[in-house]
Design a protein around this motif. Structure first.
Motif, PDB file in Angstrom:
ATOM      1  N   ILE A   1       0.769  -1.397   0.004  1.00  0.00           N
ATOM      2  CA  ILE A   1      -0.178   0.077   0.095  1.00  0.00           C
ATOM      3  C   ILE A   1       0.891   1.014   0.108  1.00  0.00           C
ATOM      4  O   ILE A   1       0.232   2.396  -0.377  1.00  0.00           O
ATOM      5  N   ASN A   2       2.155   1.454   0.232  1.00  0.00           N
ATOM      6  CA  ASN A   2       2.862   2.475   0.201  1.00  0.00           C
ATOM      7  C   ASN A   2       4.279   2.374  -0.536  1.00  0.00           C
ATOM      8  O   ASN A   2       4.526   1.358  -0.957  1.00  0.00           O
ATOM      9  N   ALA A   3       5.175   3.137  -0.176  1.00  0.00           N
ATOM     10  CA  ALA A   3       6.329   3.232  -0.768  1.00  0.00           C
ATOM     11  C   ALA A   3       7.245   1.958  -0.163  1.00  0.00           C
ATOM     12  O   ALA A   3       6.960   1.441   0.651  1.00  0.00           O
ATOM     13  N   SER A   4       8.280   1.507  -0.932  1.00  0.00           N
ATOM     14  CA  SER A   4       8.927   0.411  -0.755  1.00  0.00           C
ATOM     15  C   SER A   4      10.230   0.671   0.212  1.00  0.00           C
ATOM     16  O   SER A   4      10.661  -0.487   1.022  1.00  0.00           O
ATOM     17  N   PHE A   5      11.068   1.570   0.171  1.00  0.00           N
ATOM     18  CA  PHE A   5      12.225   1.631   0.814  1.00  0.00           C
ATOM     19  C   PHE A   5      12.015   2.801   2.164  1.00  0.00           C
ATOM     20  O   PHE A   5      11.611   3.671   1.846  1.00  0.00           O
ATOM     21  N   PRO A   6      12.278   2.192   3.253  1.00  0.00           N
ATOM     22  CA  PRO A   6      12.976   0.775   3.721  1.00  0.00           C
ATOM     23  C   PRO A   6      11.756  -0.118   3.832  1.00  0.00           C
ATOM     24  O   PRO A   6      10.602   0.341   3.797  1.00  0.00           O
ATOM     25  N   SER A   7      11.783  -1.261   4.105  1.00  0.00           N
ATOM     26  CA  SER A   7      10.943  -2.285   4.386  1.00  0.00           C
ATOM     27  C   SER A   7      10.573  -2.134   5.842  1.00  0.00           C
ATOM     28  O   SER A   7      11.384  -1.952   6.938  1.00  0.00           O
ATOM     29  N   GLY A   8       9.035  -1.590   6.168  1.00  0.00           N
ATOM     30  CA  GLY A   8       8.590  -1.367   7.315  1.00  0.00           C
ATOM     31  C   GLY A   8       8.612  -2.920   8.231  1.00  0.00           C
ATOM     32  O   GLY A   8       8.877  -2.789   9.361  1.00  0.00           O
ATOM     33  N   HIS A   9       8.213  -3.920   7.548  1.00  0.00           N
ATOM     34  CA  HIS A   9       8.279  -5.225   8.147  1.00  0.00           C
ATOM     35  C   HIS A   9       9.576  -5.384   8.843  1.00  0.00           C
ATOM     36  O   HIS A   9       9.765  -5.844  10.128  1.00  0.00           O
ATOM     37  N   ALA A  10      10.568  -5.203   8.222  1.00  0.00           N
ATOM     38  CA  ALA A  10      11.995  -5.528   8.376  1.00  0.00           C
ATOM     39  C   ALA A  10      12.500  -4.743   9.336  1.00  0.00           C
ATOM     40  O   ALA A  10      12.953  -5.295  10.470  1.00  0.00           O
ATOM     41  N   LEU A  11      12.124  -3.285   9.444  1.00  0.00           N
ATOM     42  CA  LEU A  11      12.461  -2.468  10.404  1.00  0.00           C
ATOM     43  C   LEU A  11      11.741  -2.593  11.740  1.00  0.00           C
ATOM     44  O   LEU A  11      12.626  -2.641  12.792  1.00  0.00           O
ATOM     45  N   LEU A  12      10.346  -2.869  11.851  1.00  0.00           N
ATOM     46  CA  LEU A  12       9.730  -3.066  12.910  1.00  0.00           C
ATOM     47  C   LEU A  12      10.003  -4.408  13.710  1.00  0.00           C
ATOM     48  O   LEU A  12      10.312  -4.420  15.139  1.00  0.00           O
ATOM     49  N   SER A  13      10.271  -5.485  12.801  1.00  0.00           N
ATOM     50  CA  SER A  13      10.575  -6.734  13.628  1.00  0.00           C
ATOM     51  C   SER A  13      11.900  -6.464  14.178  1.00  0.00           C
ATOM     52  O   SER A  13      12.150  -7.107  15.286  1.00  0.00           O
ATOM     53  N   ALA A  14      13.049  -6.059  13.615  1.00  0.00           N
ATOM     54  CA  ALA A  14      14.217  -5.759  14.181  1.00  0.00           C
ATOM     55  C   ALA A  14      14.118  -4.801  15.424  1.00  0.00           C
ATOM     56  O   ALA A  14      14.708  -5.285  16.467  1.00  0.00           O
ATOM     57  N   VAL A  15      13.343  -3.790  15.544  1.00  0.00           N
ATOM     58  CA  VAL A  15      13.389  -3.024  16.760  1.00  0.00           C
ATOM     59  C   VAL A  15      12.536  -3.961  17.813  1.00  0.00           C
ATOM     60  O   VAL A  15      13.235  -3.915  18.842  1.00  0.00           O
ATOM     61  N   PHE A  16      11.285  -4.470  17.606  1.00  0.00           N
ATOM     62  CA  PHE A  16      10.605  -5.275  18.660  1.00  0.00           C
ATOM     63  C   PHE A  16      11.234  -6.461  19.011  1.00  0.00           C
ATOM     64  O   PHE A  16      11.653  -6.641  20.268  1.00  0.00           O
ATOM     65  N   TYR A  17      11.746  -7.456  18.067  1.00  0.00           N
ATOM     66  CA  TYR A  17      12.351  -8.666  18.492  1.00  0.00           C
ATOM     67  C   TYR A  17      13.561  -8.488  19.151  1.00  0.00           C
ATOM     68  O   TYR A  17      13.891  -9.310  20.160  1.00  0.00           O
ATOM     69  N   LEU A  18      14.425  -7.760  18.541  1.00  0.00           N
ATOM     70  CA  LEU A  18      15.720  -7.479  19.134  1.00  0.00           C
ATOM     71  C   LEU A  18      15.484  -6.731  20.652  1.00  0.00           C
ATOM     72  O   LEU A  18      16.443  -7.047  21.505  1.00  0.00           O
ATOM     73  N   SER A  19      14.846  -5.775  20.700  1.00  0.00           N
ATOM     74  CA  SER A  19      14.628  -5.385  22.121  1.00  0.00           C
ATOM     75  C   SER A  19      14.107  -6.249  22.925  1.00  0.00           C
ATOM     76  O   SER A  19      14.678  -6.331  24.183  1.00  0.00           O
ATOM     77  N   ILE A  20      13.069  -7.035  22.691  1.00  0.00           N
ATOM     78  CA  ILE A  20      12.715  -8.422  23.627  1.00  0.00           C
ATOM     79  C   ILE A  20      13.905  -9.151  23.784  1.00  0.00           C
ATOM     80  O   ILE A  20      13.884  -9.540  24.855  1.00  0.00           O
ATOM     81  N   GLY A  21      14.643  -9.582  22.846  1.00  0.00           N
ATOM     82  CA  GLY A  21      15.584 -10.425  22.986  1.00  0.00           C
ATOM     83  C   GLY A  21      16.776  -9.910  23.935  1.00  0.00           C
ATOM     84  O   GLY A  21      17.369 -10.771  24.978  1.00  0.00           O
ATOM     85  N   VAL A  22      16.924  -8.645  24.060  1.00  0.00           N
ATOM     86  CA  VAL A  22      18.009  -8.158  24.833  1.00  0.00           C
ATOM     87  C   VAL A  22      17.345  -8.089  26.370  1.00  0.00           C
ATOM     88  O   VAL A  22      18.036  -8.436  27.292  1.00  0.00           O
TER      89      VAL A  22
END
Length: 260
Positions: free
Chosen positions: A146-167
Motif C-alpha cells: 500500500i505504500n512506498a518500498s524503501f525501507p521495508s517497514g516489516h524488516a525495520l519494525l521486527s528488528a526493533v521489537f524482537y531485538l529489544s525483547i531479546g535483549v
C-alpha cells in the motif's frame, strides 16, 4: 581488606566491565546500522544496486509472475510468517508485553518499548516518504502493498521489537547458553520476516537490508537510553525507573528488563 571484601569487589568490577562492554557493543551496532543504511540508500540509486535487486527478484520469481521459487507450501509458509512483522501483530505483542512490564512495575522498560515501536513506525513512514521508491512490479507480488518500498517497514519494525525483547530476556538468564538462545531466536525472527518480504516480492532486497539496519540501530539506541537512565537512577533514584519486586534477596535483583 578481607578475602570476602576482595571477592565482592572483584565481582562488582566484573559486572561494571561487562556493562561497559555491552554499552560499547550497542553503540557500535547502532553506528554500523546507520552507516549501512546510508550505503544501501546510496547503492539503490546506482546501476549496481538496481542490478542486484533485479537479480534477486528474478531468482525468487523465475516465472516472471507471482509464482515463487520452490514448492507451493513454501509460499503459504512465507505468507504466514511475514505477518510476524506486521504492525497489527507487533502491536498486539507489544500490548501484551507492555502490560506485563507494568504489572511487574518495570515502568521504564514499558515506556521505552512503547516509544521504540512508535518511533519505529515514524521512522519507517518518514523514510518511505523521503525516498518514495516504487515497489517491485505488481505482476511479481504475492501480497498486496500500500505504500512506498524503501525501507521495508516489516524488516525495520521486527528488528526493533524482537531485538529489544531479546535483549530484555538475555538479562533475565545468568547462563550464557540461555542468553545465546533467546538472542538467537530474536535475530532469527527478524531475519525470517525480512526474507519473506523479499521472497513474496513485497520489497526489493535492498529495502530489507535498509530496514534491518535502521531497526537494529534504533533498538540499540533505545538500549543505550535505558542504560544511561539506569545508571542515573542508581545515583539519584528519580524518574520513571523500574522498581524491584520484593520477592528475593536484595542481592538477587531481577534484571529482566532493558537497561537493568
Amino acid at each position: 581488606m578481607t578475602v570476602n571484601q576482595i571477592v565482592v569487589f572483584l565481582r562488582r568490577a566484573s559486572r561494571i566491565a561487562r556493562s561497559e562492554l555491552a554499552a560499547i557493543g550497542a553503540l557500535l551496532v547502532a553506528t554500523a546500522g546507520v552507516m549501512t543504511f546510508v550505503e544501501v540508500a546510496d547503492d539503490m540509486t546506482e546501476a549496481d544496486g538496481r542490478a542486484f535487486d533485479q537479480a534477486v527478484l528474478l531468482a525468487l520469481r523465475p516465472s516472471g509472475s507471482a509464482d515463487g521459487w520452490g514448492p507451493p507450501w513454501l509460499e503459504t509458509a512465507a505468507l504466514d510468517l511475514t505477518a510476524l512483522g506486521g504492525i497489527a501483530v507487533l502491536g498486539l505483542f507489544a500490548i501484551v508485553v507492555v502490560l506485563f512490564l507494568v504489572l511487574q512495575r518495570k515502568h521504564l522498560s514499558a515506556l521505552l518499548l512503547t516509544l521504540g515501536l512508535a518511533g519505529g513506525v515514524a521512522l519507517s513512514e518518514g523514510l518511505k516518504a523521503v525516498f518514495g521508491r516504487d515497489r517491485p512490479p505488481a505482476a511479481f507480488q504475492a501480497v498486496e502493498t500500500i505504500n512506498a518500498s524503501f525501507p521495508s517497514g516489516h524488516a525495520l519494525l521486527s528488528a526493533v521489537f524482537y531485538l529489544s525483547i531479546g535483549v530484555m530476556l538475555t538479562r533475565a538468564f545468568p547462563r550464557r547458553r540461555f542468553k545465546a538462545y533467546v538472542l538467537g531466536v530474536a535475530v532469527a525472527l527478524t531475519l525470517i520476516v525480512g526474507l519473506t518480504r523479499v521472497y513474496l516480492a513485497a520489497h526489493w532486497a535492498t529495502d530489507v537490508l535498509a530496514g534491518w539496519s535502521v531497526g537494529a540501530a534504533w533498538a540499540m539506541a533505545l538500549w543505550l537510553v535505558a542504560y544511561a537512565a539506569q545508571r542515573r537512577q542508581a545515583v539519584h533514584q528519580a524518574g520513571p525507573h523500574d522498581e524491584t519486586l520484593p520477592d528475593g534477596p536484595v542481592g538477587d535483583k531481577d534484571p529482566s528488563v532493558i537497561g537493568e
